[in-house]
Design a protein around this motif. Sequence first.
Motif, mmCIF file in Angstrom:
data_model
loop_
_atom_site.group_PDB
_atom_site.id
_atom_site.type_symbol
_atom_site.label_atom_id
_atom_site.label_comp_id
_atom_site.label_asym_id
_atom_site.label_seq_id
_atom_site.Cartn_x
_atom_site.Cartn_y
_atom_site.Cartn_z
ATOM 1 N N TYR A 1 14.945 0.110 -6.661
ATOM 2 C CA TYR A 1 13.489 -0.122 -6.835
ATOM 3 C C TYR A 1 12.962 1.075 -6.168
ATOM 4 C CZ TYR A 1 14.713 -4.821 -7.513
ATOM 5 O OH TYR A 1 15.091 -6.063 -8.293
ATOM 6 N N PRO A 2 13.074 2.369 -6.657
ATOM 7 C CA PRO A 2 12.767 3.682 -6.345
ATOM 8 C C PRO A 2 11.187 3.790 -6.491
ATOM 9 C CG PRO A 2 13.934 4.256 -8.229
ATOM 10 C CD PRO A 2 14.081 2.619 -7.953
ATOM 11 N N ASP A 3 10.464 3.066 -7.404
ATOM 12 C CA ASP A 3 9.187 3.340 -7.503
ATOM 13 C C ASP A 3 8.314 2.229 -6.910
ATOM 14 O OD1 ASP A 3 9.792 5.275 -9.527
ATOM 15 O OD2 ASP A 3 9.888 4.026 -11.027
ATOM 16 N N ARG A 4 8.862 1.487 -6.106
ATOM 17 C CA ARG A 4 8.232 0.450 -5.505
ATOM 18 C C ARG A 4 8.783 0.036 -4.219
ATOM 19 N NH1 ARG A 4 8.788 -4.757 -9.339
ATOM 20 N NH2 ARG A 4 10.424 -4.204 -10.736
ATOM 21 N N THR A 5 9.345 0.957 -3.529
ATOM 22 C CA THR A 5 10.427 0.814 -2.487
ATOM 23 C C THR A 5 9.452 -0.093 -1.266
ATOM 24 O OG1 THR A 5 9.712 3.052 -1.425
ATOM 25 C CG2 THR A 5 11.869 2.966 -2.565
ATOM 26 N N SER A 6 8.337 0.411 -1.006
ATOM 27 C CA SER A 6 7.471 -0.505 0.037
ATOM 28 C C SER A 6 7.390 -1.829 -0.539
ATOM 29 C CB SER A 6 6.080 -0.033 0.080
ATOM 30 O OG SER A 6 6.027 1.269 0.618
ATOM 31 N N GLY A 7 7.253 -2.307 -1.670
ATOM 32 C CA GLY A 7 6.910 -3.514 -2.164
ATOM 33 C C GLY A 7 8.252 -4.414 -2.026
ATOM 34 N N ALA A 8 9.381 -3.545 -2.308
ATOM 35 C CA ALA A 8 10.728 -4.277 -2.540
ATOM 36 C C ALA A 8 10.894 -4.770 -0.807
ATOM 37 C CB ALA A 8 11.853 -3.391 -2.910
ATOM 38 N N ILE A 9 10.852 -3.588 0.139
ATOM 39 C CA ILE A 9 11.137 -3.908 1.569
ATOM 40 C C ILE A 9 10.280 -5.003 1.973
ATOM 41 C CG2 ILE A 9 11.095 -3.004 3.788
ATOM 42 C CD1 ILE A 9 12.087 -0.326 2.437
ATOM 43 N N GLY B 1 5.276 14.164 -1.022
ATOM 44 C CA GLY B 1 5.457 15.085 -2.153
ATOM 45 C C GLY B 1 5.659 14.291 -3.477
ATOM 46 N N ARG B 2 5.124 13.286 -3.805
ATOM 47 C CA ARG B 2 5.390 12.432 -4.849
ATOM 48 C C ARG B 2 5.202 13.044 -6.216
ATOM 49 N NH1 ARG B 2 3.601 6.246 -3.500
ATOM 50 N NH2 ARG B 2 4.245 6.360 -1.285
ATOM 51 N N THR B 3 6.048 12.961 -7.200
ATOM 52 C CA THR B 3 5.963 13.725 -8.608
ATOM 53 C C THR B 3 4.890 13.176 -9.573
ATOM 54 O OG1 THR B 3 7.884 12.748 -9.365
ATOM 55 C CG2 THR B 3 8.246 14.884 -8.141
ATOM 56 N N ARG B 4 4.795 11.812 -9.282
ATOM 57 C CA ARG B 4 3.653 11.242 -10.445
ATOM 58 C C ARG B 4 2.985 10.334 -9.590
ATOM 59 N NH1 ARG B 4 6.245 6.342 -13.490
ATOM 60 N NH2 ARG B 4 7.447 5.259 -11.972
ATOM 61 N N ARG B 5 1.830 10.063 -10.222
ATOM 62 C CA ARG B 5 0.838 9.239 -9.478
ATOM 63 C C ARG B 5 1.128 7.816 -9.539
ATOM 64 N NH1 ARG B 5 -4.649 9.917 -8.623
ATOM 65 N NH2 ARG B 5 -5.986 7.954 -8.285
ATOM 66 N N LEU C 1 0.787 -1.152 0.044
ATOM 67 C CA LEU C 1 0.094 0.054 -0.059
ATOM 68 C C LEU C 1 0.856 1.235 -0.172
ATOM 69 C CD1 LEU C 1 -2.988 -0.844 2.538
ATOM 70 C CD2 LEU C 1 -3.231 -0.165 -0.001
ATOM 71 N N GLY C 2 2.047 1.114 0.531
ATOM 72 C CA GLY C 2 2.832 2.356 0.581
ATOM 73 C C GLY C 2 3.506 2.790 -0.788
ATOM 74 N N ASP C 3 3.312 1.860 -1.774
ATOM 75 C CA ASP C 3 3.565 2.281 -2.963
ATOM 76 C C ASP C 3 2.381 2.824 -3.896
ATOM 77 O OD1 ASP C 3 6.195 1.482 -2.950
ATOM 78 O OD2 ASP C 3 5.501 -0.558 -3.586
ATOM 79 N N VAL C 4 1.201 3.166 -2.939
ATOM 80 C CA VAL C 4 0.009 3.331 -3.686
ATOM 81 C C VAL C 4 -0.354 4.892 -2.948
ATOM 82 C CG1 VAL C 4 -2.521 2.777 -4.384
ATOM 83 C CG2 VAL C 4 -0.688 0.960 -4.182
ATOM 84 N N ILE C 5 -0.437 4.692 -1.933
ATOM 85 C CA ILE C 5 -0.742 6.005 -1.006
ATOM 86 C C ILE C 5 0.272 6.721 -0.587
ATOM 87 C CG2 ILE C 5 -3.234 5.360 -1.224
ATOM 88 C CD1 ILE C 5 -2.803 4.597 1.793
#
Length: 401
Positions: free
Chosen positions: A323-331, A182-186, A62-66
Amino acid sequence: MDRGRRALLAVVCGVAVAGVYAAQPVLEPMGRDLGVPAGLTGWIVAAGQVGYLAGLVLLVPLGDVIDRRPLIAGHLALIAVGATLTAAAPAAWAAFAGLATAGLFAVVVQTAVAYAAAVSPPTERGRSIGVVTSGVVAGILGARAVAGALAEMWGWRSVYAVLAVLSLALAALVLAVLPPEGRTRRPAGYGHAIASLGGLFGQRFFLTRGLIAFFLFASFGTLWSGLSLPLADGPWRLSESQIGLFGIAGLAGALGAARAGRWADAGRAAPVTGLALSLLVLAWAAIAQLPRSLWLLIAGIVVLDLAVQAVHVSGQHLLTAAYPDRTSGAIGGYMVFYSLGSALGAAATTAVYAVHGWAGTSLLGAGFAACALAVWATGGRPPAGTADRRSPATLRYSHEH
């Protein structure tokens, strides 16, 4: 990420992980009060660990979504719900439900690590991860010490009442103190995040770090799940409170986590991993001397905990960079290996000790450490297409492996 915010996240991690481990020193009174047979009291701790494993797969992505800041606060509030249910449990089923809930949302630890990595500049990412991770070490050790003291004064239920209050207070502090990411993209949706997590298990670099974690924490679990057996036996015959004091030596792990983060920022995550794993193997040579020397045991514990935290922080640093765009999933995926390795070490150590004594247990722990070192030696490069976003630590790892 200034010092105060790092410290807040470290406390969040410490309190969250305490909800999983706080039952260990109070199993006997909890089981007696709730009517759980002595042979089944282990499930009191297992309930939280099962919830935690489910949370790694279902909640961490979820951390990669919200935005992770309100997610951290929400998870802390739900830990408070689980702790309150446990504290007020009229029967065993209610306590198990509360413990599983607290364990499920204890994965706020991984969300906090991902948040710290996301809001830190690349040159300070390792330092932030190290400080935040140190809270986990302190939480595991502190839970055992504080829970025992609270239970002695006010009963085991007070342990979970205090955890509930602390979790709610931290939830409010997180919203008040921490800045938004402050993510730059959705980001992609939840379904995509779950699928992306599954895809990581097919990548060699991710599997390399995951298998290192698996064997690393199998070695770690072998020590801490089996240590009380020889200490309570001859020639030492120490009491439970005396055995608990050996956990203080594990505080070295917290110091190791912070220092390893600085090394990772300097681009030395890969060589530090190899050196730390080599030291881990050697630490077992000192730990094996337990029947003859407690001082050598203590030295071995210090070296082992420093090595484990150095590898753990370095691994998370490399994964968040790769994996900067999915750090939560990677961890979260990485921590699945962590959980399975810890469970293997805990289950194997008692079985081996019963047959081969502490010498056999020490060989088992050293063997797990040697397996981790062998996996590290095989290498594993970050996935293609991330070179322009990688930190110096990840780039150096790629060149050396």
